[in-house]
Design an enzyme around this catalytic site. Sequence first.
Site, short mmCIF file in Angstrom:
data_model
loop_
_atom_site.label_atom_id
_atom_site.label_comp_id
_atom_site.label_asym_id
_atom_site.label_seq_id
_atom_site.Cartn_x
_atom_site.Cartn_y
_atom_site.Cartn_z
N CYS A 254 0.84 -1.21 0.00
CA CYS A 254 0.00 0.00 0.00
C CYS A 254 0.87 1.25 0.00
O CYS A 254 0.62 2.20 -0.75
CB CYS A 254 -0.93 0.00 1.20
SG CYS A 254 -2.09 -1.38 1.24
N ALA A 255 1.89 1.25 0.82
CA ALA A 255 2.81 2.39 0.88
C ALA A 255 3.48 2.60 -0.48
O ALA A 255 3.61 3.73 -0.96
CB ALA A 255 3.85 2.17 1.97
#
Length: 163
Positions: free
Chosen positions: A60-61
């Site tokens: 996600c990052a």
Amino acid sequence: MATVKFKGGDVQTNGQLPAVGSQAPEFTLVGSGLQEIHLSDYKGKRVVLNIFPSLDTGTCAASVRKFNKWVSEKENVVVICVSKDLPFAQSRFCGAEGLENVITASDFRYNTFATDYGVLLTDGPLKGLISRSVVAIDENGKVIYTELVPEIVDEPNYDITAF
């Protein structure tokens, strides 16, 4: 309902992404300053929704970092990164990473974005979070691209040819 995988195991979403060619559903999310964010706020702009479970995961990052770089090279495009993370955590992440080109938005307050966009995970270890996906919307609010990432731990396609 759609089926995706989380580390190889099947998990279900509550529905389907909006169809290409359909009007994108309006939404109310919460921004980094605790203000409401609506799709209609960006009328006249092209919008990419980078949708994911939580910034506390590497994938996600990475997607936020890559879309931050991607949108910096585009005109009249905004990227809204949507998760159920609290706005404080989203702001802290973007601040620490120096990410200034994306907009973070949380579905924590109203819990309607995930259901309206068909991405609420209804079972499995991430039940209640949002499945990784991308929705691109044109200047008139029409959906022009969607991707429900088949394996949640994988990154989305960043080559959105509609833009």
